[in-house]
Design a protein around this motif. Structure first.
Motif, PDB file in Angstrom:
ATOM      1  N   ARG A  34     -67.014 -61.671  12.523  1.00 56.23           N
ATOM      2  CA  ARG A  34     -66.195 -61.361  11.339  1.00 56.23           C
ATOM      3  C   ARG A  34     -66.678 -62.062  10.077  1.00 56.23           C
ATOM      4  NH1 ARG A  34     -59.546 -61.536  10.954  1.00 56.23           N
ATOM      5  NH2 ARG A  34     -59.413 -60.784   8.804  1.00 56.23           N
ATOM      6  N   VAL A  35     -66.978 -63.367  10.172  1.00 54.30           N
ATOM      7  CA  VAL A  35     -67.303 -64.138   8.955  1.00 54.30           C
ATOM      8  C   VAL A  35     -68.755 -64.573   8.901  1.00 54.30           C
ATOM      9  CG1 VAL A  35     -64.932 -64.953   8.818  1.00 54.30           C
ATOM     10  CG2 VAL A  35     -66.642 -66.382   9.930  1.00 54.30           C
ATOM     11  N   GLY A  36     -69.523 -64.344   9.954  1.00 55.07           N
ATOM     12  CA  GLY A  36     -70.934 -64.704   9.923  1.00 55.07           C
ATOM     13  C   GLY A  36     -71.286 -65.798  10.905  1.00 55.07           C
ATOM     14  N   ARG A  37     -72.570 -65.820  11.279  1.00 53.32           N
ATOM     15  CA  ARG A  37     -73.040 -66.773  12.285  1.00 53.32           C
ATOM     16  C   ARG A  37     -73.121 -68.197  11.725  1.00 53.32           C
ATOM     17  NH1 ARG A  37     -72.047 -61.904  14.505  1.00 53.32           N
ATOM     18  NH2 ARG A  37     -73.887 -60.752  15.205  1.00 53.32           N
ATOM     19  N   ARG A  38     -73.709 -68.333  10.531  1.00 55.04           N
ATOM     20  CA  ARG A  38     -73.966 -69.666   9.987  1.00 55.04           C
ATOM     21  C   ARG A  38     -72.678 -70.426   9.686  1.00 55.04           C
ATOM     22  NH1 ARG A  38     -76.853 -70.320   4.245  1.00 55.04           N
ATOM     23  NH2 ARG A  38     -74.833 -69.425   3.688  1.00 55.04           N
ATOM     24  N   SER A  39     -71.680 -69.756   9.156  1.00 52.03           N
ATOM     25  CA  SER A  39     -70.415 -70.426   8.815  1.00 52.03           C
ATOM     26  C   SER A  39     -69.755 -71.008  10.060  1.00 52.03           C
ATOM     27  CB  SER A  39     -69.466 -69.435   8.142  1.00 52.03           C
ATOM     28  OG  SER A  39     -70.016 -68.953   6.939  1.00 52.03           O
ATOM     29  N   VAL A  40     -69.823 -70.267  11.169  1.00 53.31           N
ATOM     30  CA  VAL A  40     -69.239 -70.757  12.417  1.00 53.31           C
ATOM     31  C   VAL A  40     -70.024 -71.949  12.935  1.00 53.31           C
ATOM     32  CG1 VAL A  40     -68.633 -70.151  14.796  1.00 53.31           C
ATOM     33  CG2 VAL A  40     -68.281 -68.500  12.959  1.00 53.31           C
ATOM     34  N   PHE A  41     -71.353 -71.915  12.769  1.00 47.72           N
ATOM     35  CA  PHE A  41     -72.178 -73.066  13.145  1.00 47.72           C
ATOM     36  C   PHE A  41     -71.652 -74.340  12.478  1.00 47.72           C
ATOM     37  CE2 PHE A  41     -76.390 -70.581  13.777  1.00 47.72           C
ATOM     38  CZ  PHE A  41     -76.015 -70.282  15.065  1.00 47.72           C
ATOM     39  N   ALA A  42     -71.515 -74.279  11.156  1.00 46.68           N
ATOM     40  CA  ALA A  42     -71.138 -75.468  10.397  1.00 46.68           C
ATOM     41  C   ALA A  42     -69.764 -75.976  10.813  1.00 46.68           C
ATOM     42  CB  ALA A  42     -71.166 -75.147   8.906  1.00 46.68           C
ATOM     43  N   LEU A  43     -68.826 -75.065  10.983  1.00 41.96           N
ATOM     44  CA  LEU A  43     -67.460 -75.467  11.360  1.00 41.96           C
ATOM     45  C   LEU A  43     -67.436 -76.135  12.724  1.00 41.96           C
ATOM     46  CD1 LEU A  43     -64.418 -75.448  10.825  1.00 41.96           C
ATOM     47  CD2 LEU A  43     -64.339 -73.147  11.828  1.00 41.96           C
ATOM     48  N   THR A  44     -68.168 -75.582  13.689  1.00 35.73           N
ATOM     49  CA  THR A  44     -68.162 -76.158  15.033  1.00 35.73           C
ATOM     50  C   THR A  44     -68.758 -77.554  15.054  1.00 35.73           C
ATOM     51  OG1 THR A  44     -70.289 -75.097  15.563  1.00 35.73           O
ATOM     52  CG2 THR A  44     -68.290 -73.885  16.123  1.00 35.73           C
ATOM     53  N   LEU A  45     -69.821 -77.762  14.282  1.00 36.24           N
ATOM     54  CA  LEU A  45     -70.433 -79.091  14.240  1.00 36.24           C
ATOM     55  C   LEU A  45     -69.507 -80.122  13.604  1.00 36.24           C
ATOM     56  CD1 LEU A  45     -74.070 -78.066  13.368  1.00 36.24           C
ATOM     57  CD2 LEU A  45     -73.376 -79.376  15.360  1.00 36.24           C
ATOM     58  N   LEU A  46     -68.766 -79.704  12.588  1.00 32.61           N
ATOM     59  CA  LEU A  46     -67.828 -80.616  11.938  1.00 32.61           C
ATOM     60  C   LEU A  46     -66.715 -81.032  12.901  1.00 32.61           C
ATOM     61  CD1 LEU A  46     -67.010 -82.022   9.305  1.00 32.61           C
ATOM     62  CD2 LEU A  46     -65.700 -79.959   8.727  1.00 32.61           C
ATOM     63  N   VAL A  47     -66.145 -80.057  13.607  1.00 31.71           N
ATOM     64  CA  VAL A  47     -65.084 -80.349  14.574  1.00 31.71           C
ATOM     65  C   VAL A  47     -65.605 -81.261  15.676  1.00 31.71           C
ATOM     66  CG1 VAL A  47     -63.607 -79.328  16.352  1.00 31.71           C
ATOM     67  CG2 VAL A  47     -63.800 -78.231  14.110  1.00 31.71           C
ATOM     68  N   TYR A  48     -66.772 -80.909  16.211  1.00 33.39           N
ATOM     69  CA  TYR A  48     -67.351 -81.696  17.302  1.00 33.39           C
ATOM     70  C   TYR A  48     -67.655 -83.121  16.870  1.00 33.39           C
ATOM     71  CZ  TYR A  48     -71.873 -83.459  19.015  1.00 33.39           C
ATOM     72  OH  TYR A  48     -72.900 -84.248  19.395  1.00 33.39           O
ATOM     73  N   GLY A  49     -68.268 -83.289  15.689  1.00 36.98           N
ATOM     74  CA  GLY A  49     -68.668 -84.616  15.239  1.00 36.98           C
ATOM     75  C   GLY A  49     -67.495 -85.553  15.008  1.00 36.98           C
ATOM     76  N   LEU A  50     -66.468 -85.057  14.323  1.00 39.16           N
ATOM     77  CA  LEU A  50     -65.299 -85.896  14.040  1.00 39.16           C
ATOM     78  C   LEU A  50     -64.561 -86.301  15.319  1.00 39.16           C
ATOM     79  CD1 LEU A  50     -63.865 -84.101  10.873  1.00 39.16           C
ATOM     80  CD2 LEU A  50     -65.166 -86.245  10.973  1.00 39.16           C
ATOM     81  N   ALA A  51     -64.397 -85.357  16.223  1.00 33.42           N
ATOM     82  CA  ALA A  51     -63.656 -85.661  17.459  1.00 33.42           C
ATOM     83  C   ALA A  51     -64.437 -86.583  18.380  1.00 33.42           C
ATOM     84  CB  ALA A  51     -63.305 -84.366  18.183  1.00 33.42           C
ATOM     85  N   THR A  52     -65.763 -86.428  18.417  1.00 34.57           N
ATOM     86  CA  THR A  52     -66.579 -87.324  19.238  1.00 34.57           C
ATOM     87  C   THR A  52     -66.517 -88.751  18.705  1.00 34.57           C
ATOM     88  OG1 THR A  52     -68.082 -85.544  19.847  1.00 34.57           O
ATOM     89  CG2 THR A  52     -68.903 -87.784  20.107  1.00 34.57           C
ATOM     90  N   GLY A  53     -66.613 -88.914  17.384  1.00 32.96           N
ATOM     91  CA  GLY A  53     -66.511 -90.245  16.796  1.00 32.96           C
ATOM     92  C   GLY A  53     -65.161 -90.885  17.072  1.00 32.96           C
ATOM     93  N   ALA A  54     -64.097 -90.095  16.970  1.00 34.22           N
ATOM     94  CA  ALA A  54     -62.761 -90.623  17.231  1.00 34.22           C
ATOM     95  C   ALA A  54     -62.587 -91.032  18.685  1.00 34.22           C
ATOM     96  CB  ALA A  54     -61.706 -89.580  16.846  1.00 34.22           C
ATOM     97  N   SER A  55     -63.317 -90.397  19.593  1.00 34.31           N
ATOM     98  CA  SER A  55     -63.211 -90.719  21.022  1.00 34.31           C
ATOM     99  C   SER A  55     -63.638 -92.148  21.317  1.00 34.31           C
ATOM    100  CB  SER A  55     -64.061 -89.750  21.849  1.00 34.31           C
ATOM    101  OG  SER A  55     -63.615 -88.414  21.697  1.00 34.31           O
ATOM    102  N   ALA A  56     -64.493 -92.700  20.474  1.00 33.72           N
ATOM    103  CA  ALA A  56     -64.946 -94.082  20.679  1.00 33.72           C
ATOM    104  C   ALA A  56     -63.835 -95.095  20.449  1.00 33.72           C
ATOM    105  CB  ALA A  56     -66.123 -94.387  19.755  1.00 33.72           C
ATOM    106  N   LEU A  57     -62.753 -94.672  19.817  1.00 31.39           N
ATOM    107  CA  LEU A  57     -61.684 -95.602  19.444  1.00 31.39           C
ATOM    108  C   LEU A  57     -60.454 -95.509  20.333  1.00 31.39           C
ATOM    109  CD1 LEU A  57     -61.842 -94.953  15.577  1.00 31.39           C
ATOM    110  CD2 LEU A  57     -63.057 -96.715  16.889  1.00 31.39           C
ATOM    111  N   VAL A  58     -60.451 -94.621  21.319  1.00 29.15           N
ATOM    112  CA  VAL A  58     -59.244 -94.412  22.115  1.00 29.15           C
ATOM    113  C   VAL A  58     -58.932 -95.626  22.981  1.00 29.15           C
ATOM    114  CG1 VAL A  58     -59.569 -91.914  22.173  1.00 29.15           C
ATOM    115  CG2 VAL A  58     -60.504 -93.306  24.020  1.00 29.15           C
TER     116      VAL A  58
END
Length: 454
Positions: A85-109
């Motif tokens: 619907r919105v394009g391949r590249r835009s989904v790439f960027a969004l997924t990396l942002l979600v993954y990166g922030l959540a992985t970093g937060a996992s170090a603090l649990v």
């Protein structure tokens, strides 16, 4: 009546040699793929450490693994729909942002519940990333080398998994709160990958399908101006076979219509077979490789030695990809996929019954070789099953069904061990590989053919 045609954007893409532009697209996508693999691989080592540090039961440990796959199942299906619907590249960027922030937060649990929640969020990003990446690269690749380039893309998984094994071996058991540092390391490269991904072009085939012809032409022109890589500098037309027919599939514009189109008379057999293969391969792969460090630890090997064995076994992934990348354009998609799946079934039985360090390493390397070669072939064949208007949806839903199996697989290991020990666990995995081998023959082999541009 059948209309045989080749849209000019597609023809120009298929006429190109492998260029520096293709290398940038492959490398940028591969970097994100490797980071995904590093995260998934790290959790297998982190689980083994947390079993000791947090005194987790086997059921609690299995939920840490499965929580990420819950998110991946949702992410794969939603990500595929968004990519169409919105394009391949835009989904790439969004997924990396979600993954990166959540992985970093996992170090603090500080406890299990918080970690489980964050693993689901990480999974959302990871799940959407993989099928969209293979769709993206396949739409740039010339027909004559498309399968090979997708297997090379998938080979970045071995790079990331090897990186996770190195972190697991050197960091987790040797540094205070090593598992926290492992999560932190996993988050740092995501910021760089985000920058790389935004620098990549949108899929020209997707732009053309959306009626954005000018933008598509500009993307293709940039690739045509890019210097060729390798000894051949002339542009060669690939064998082009494009068969289109007037079906409702091409007109699907909403998510519901796209999903329904996957089960139209034209696609229902390949969709069913593709979902079976994805389900079985995910069940066997994640059931085995998420638990290998913990299973070795439970069999009397200390944490460092079990992680060391896993590192050696992981290294066999790269030659598995290399052989699959060569064979997929020689034997074709179905034969290559079925041979590697059959090899995985035999290797699973041998690994489950192995005794002694040498036998464990040798059979584990065989399992790694065949299983990851099969993954490469599967990612190559999946985007080819559907036209451009359905490619993201079809790939995403196949991956999403597979993630359901990856949720169930880690949870199934503890009761299977109680029932029949490690040998039974790997016999079950071998059965799943065997079922996938048969289902692979229901797929369409498009070696050397242009992608369906509907």
């Amino acid at each position: 009546m059948t209309d045989v045609s080749t849209p000019s954007v597609a023809a120009r893409l298929d006429a190109q040699p492998f260029t520096r532009g293709h290398m940038r697209i492959l490398g940028g996508s591969g970097l994100g793929w490797a980071l995904d693999a590093m995260d998934v691989g790290l959790i297998s080592f982190i689980i083994a450490a947390l079993v000791s540090e947090w005194s987790l039961t086997s059921e609690q440990a299995s939920w840490i693994a499965s929580a990420g796959f819950v998110g991946m199942a949702i992410g794969a299906t939603v990500g595929g729909l968004l990519a169409d619907r919105v394009g391949r590249r835009s989904v790439f960027a969004l997924t990396l942002l979600v993954y990166g922030l959540a992985t970093g937060a996992s170090a603090l649990v500080g406890g299990l519940v918080a970690l489980l929640i964050l693993r689901v969020i990480v999974g959302l990003g990871l799940g959407a990333e993989l099928p969209v990446a293979s769709t993206y690269v396949s739409e740039f690749a010339p027909a004559r080398m498309r399968g090979r380039l997708i297997v090379i893309l998938e080979a970045f998984w071995a790079v990331g998994w090897t990186a996770s094994a190195l972190i697991g071996y050197f960091v987790i058991p040797n540094v205070d709160d090593g598992w926290r540092w492992a999560f932190a390391i996993g988050a740092i490269p995501a910021a760089y990958a985000l920058i790389v991904r935004w620098g990549l072009p949108e899929s020209a085939r997707w732009l053309d399908r959306q009626g954005r012809r000018g933008e598509a032409e500009a993307v293709v022109a940039d690739l045509e101006a890019s210097p060729a890589v390798g000894s051949s500098t002339r542009r060669r037309l690939a064998p082009v076979v494009v068969t289109t027919s007037p079906t409702p599939t091409a007109a699907a514009t909403t998510g519901r219509e796209r999903l329904a189109a996957l089960w139209s008379s034209e696609f229902q057999v390949r969709t069913a077979c593709l979902w079976v293969v994805w389900f079985c391969v995910n069940f066997a792969y994640y059931g085995a490789f998420i638990w290998i460090p913990t299973l070795l630890f439970s069999q009397g090997f200390d944490l460092v030695k079990s992680f060391g064995f896993t590192l050696i076994i992981t290294l066999a992934q790269l030659p598995g990809y290399a052989v699959a990348a060569w064979l997929i354009e020689v034997w074709g998609r179905r034969v290559t996929l079925s041979v590697f799946l059959a090899g995985s079934a035999v290797s699973a039985v041998l690994f489950g019954t192995a005794s002694g360090e040498a036998a464990i390493i040798a059979t584990g390397m065989a399992l790694s070789f065949f299983n990851l070669g099969a993954w490469g072939a599967l990612y190559a064949v999946t985007p080819e099953m559907y036209p451009t208007s359905l490619r993201g949806t079809g790939s995403g839903w196949a991956a999403g069904v597979g993630r359901i199996a990856s949720i169930l697989a880690p949870l199934s290991v503890p009761p299977l061990i109680v029932l029949g020990g490690v040998p039974l666990v790997f016999v079950v995995f071998a059965i799943f590989f065997t079922i996938a081998t048969g289902a692979a023959w229901g797929l369409v082999d498009r070696r050397g053919a242009a992608l369906d541009e509907r």
